[in-house]
Design a protein around this motif. Structure first.
Motif, mmCIF file in Angstrom:
data_model
loop_
_atom_site.group_PDB
_atom_site.id
_atom_site.type_symbol
_atom_site.label_atom_id
_atom_site.label_comp_id
_atom_site.label_asym_id
_atom_site.label_seq_id
_atom_site.Cartn_x
_atom_site.Cartn_y
_atom_site.Cartn_z
ATOM 1 N N UNK A 123 35.936 36.190 30.406
ATOM 2 C CA UNK A 123 35.234 36.748 31.563
ATOM 3 C C UNK A 123 35.804 36.247 32.883
ATOM 4 N N UNK A 124 36.428 35.078 32.900
ATOM 5 C CA UNK A 124 37.032 34.567 34.134
ATOM 6 C C UNK A 124 38.182 35.466 34.586
ATOM 7 N N UNK A 125 39.011 35.887 33.644
ATOM 8 C CA UNK A 125 40.137 36.760 33.980
ATOM 9 C C UNK A 125 39.617 38.149 34.376
ATOM 10 N N UNK A 126 38.578 38.623 33.697
ATOM 11 C CA UNK A 126 37.980 39.917 34.070
ATOM 12 C C UNK A 126 37.488 39.857 35.512
ATOM 13 N N UNK A 127 36.783 38.791 35.855
ATOM 14 C CA UNK A 127 36.252 38.645 37.211
ATOM 15 C C UNK A 127 37.357 38.471 38.251
ATOM 16 N N UNK A 128 38.503 37.917 37.832
ATOM 17 C CA UNK A 128 39.636 37.759 38.756
ATOM 18 C C UNK A 128 40.156 39.117 39.221
ATOM 19 N N UNK A 129 39.960 40.156 38.422
ATOM 20 C CA UNK A 129 40.338 41.502 38.846
ATOM 21 C C UNK A 129 39.169 42.298 39.391
ATOM 22 N N UNK A 130 37.985 42.090 38.807
ATOM 23 C CA UNK A 130 36.829 42.904 39.188
ATOM 24 C C UNK A 130 36.287 42.531 40.565
ATOM 25 N N UNK A 131 36.217 41.243 40.881
ATOM 26 C CA UNK A 131 35.652 40.815 42.172
ATOM 27 C C UNK A 131 36.517 41.283 43.339
ATOM 28 N N UNK A 132 37.852 41.060 43.318
ATOM 29 C CA UNK A 132 38.647 41.589 44.438
ATOM 30 C C UNK A 132 38.608 43.111 44.542
ATOM 31 N N UNK A 133 38.553 43.815 43.406
ATOM 32 C CA UNK A 133 38.468 45.284 43.444
ATOM 33 C C UNK A 133 37.151 45.718 44.081
ATOM 34 N N UNK A 134 36.068 45.043 43.723
ATOM 35 C CA UNK A 134 34.763 45.374 44.313
ATOM 36 C C UNK A 134 34.740 45.043 45.804
ATOM 37 N N UNK A 135 35.318 43.903 46.184
ATOM 38 C CA UNK A 135 35.377 43.537 47.607
ATOM 39 C C UNK A 135 36.212 44.542 48.395
ATOM 40 N N UNK A 136 37.315 44.985 47.814
ATOM 41 C CA UNK A 136 38.151 45.983 48.483
ATOM 42 C C UNK A 136 37.383 47.285 48.674
ATOM 43 N N UNK A 137 36.633 47.698 47.651
ATOM 44 C CA UNK A 137 35.825 48.916 47.775
ATOM 45 C C UNK A 137 34.756 48.755 48.854
ATOM 46 N N UNK A 138 34.133 47.578 48.923
ATOM 47 C CA UNK A 138 33.116 47.336 49.957
ATOM 48 C C UNK A 138 33.725 47.312 51.359
ATOM 49 N N UNK A 139 34.913 46.742 51.491
ATOM 50 C CA UNK A 139 35.590 46.697 52.797
ATOM 51 C C UNK A 139 35.962 48.109 53.248
ATOM 52 N N UNK A 140 36.521 48.900 52.337
ATOM 53 C CA UNK A 140 36.883 50.283 52.669
ATOM 54 C C UNK A 140 35.633 51.072 53.049
ATOM 55 N N UNK A 141 34.566 50.904 52.266
ATOM 56 C CA UNK A 141 33.314 51.601 52.556
ATOM 57 C C UNK A 141 32.754 51.184 53.907
ATOM 58 N N UNK A 142 32.744 49.888 54.193
ATOM 59 C CA UNK A 142 32.222 49.397 55.467
ATOM 60 C C UNK A 142 33.039 49.866 56.656
ATOM 61 N N UNK A 143 34.363 49.861 56.517
ATOM 62 C CA UNK A 143 35.228 50.301 57.615
ATOM 63 C C UNK A 143 35.024 51.791 57.904
#
Length: 181
Positions: A91-111
């Motif tokens: 799950x650590x490796x899964x989160x290493x990809x999932x968290x930045x992808x989710x943050x990128x989606x939130x940043x794009x959405x917010x912008x």
């Protein structure tokens, strides 16, 4: 990312934005002698712009989310960590990809939400000009980045396969066959 996924929310929000304009506003434009093209360019599109940006916002977030799937065909990206973590049951490796992808989606959405609010009719003209300049800059940056990546990847062929023995062997056979041709 398949461009078809982005067309539906953008097209639908554009149609909703334009058809949602009050008939009296269109009638005033026609009464002033505007041609259909002038009416679209000077009245309808500016009034529908927040709705259009909302569709672009949805399409951009869907694009960021679906870009993680590109790792399934060997295209890399943050999805590579997700797939690697799934195959390793880590799950650590899964989160290493999932968290930045989710943050990128939130940043794009917010912008894009900020841009949508700046282009709303309630804001003053100078903030609309600034928002339009930011939008143009983002489009130029996106086109430049995609052009640079396209020239860098020219001539490369990636063969993706599932992470099972038979599929890995078939993928390797295809890769070697393509390499000889």
């Amino acid at each position: 990312d398949e461009p078809g996924y982005a067309l539906l929310p953008i097209g639908r929000s554009t149609i909703v934005g334009i058809t949602g304009i009050d008939r009296s506003i269109r009638g005033a434009g026609v009464a002033m002698g505007m041609t259909p093209r002038e009416l679209l360019r000077q009245v309808e599109l500016p009034l529908a712009l927040p709705s259009i940006i909302a569709g672009v916002r949805v399409a951009a977030v869907v694009g960021v989310g679906s870009a993680t799937i590109a790792a399934a065909i060997g295209a890399g990206g943050l999805g590579q960590y997700i797939y690697r973590g799934l195959s390793m049951v880590d799950s650590t490796v899964i989160l290493a990809g999932a968290i930045p992808a989710a943050l990128l989606a939130l940043i794009v959405d917010g912008a894009l939400l900020w841009l949508e609010r700046q282009l709303s009719p309630r804001h003053r003209a100078h903030s609309r000009r600034a928002a339009a300049a930011v939008a143009v800059s983002l489009v130029v940056l996106a086109l430049g980045t995609s052009a640079a990546m396209a020239t860098r990847a020219a001539g490369e062929i990636a063969v993706g396969s599932k992470n099972f023995t038979e599929q890995l062997l078939l993928g390797e056979i295809v890769a070697q066959t393509i390499g000889r041709g």
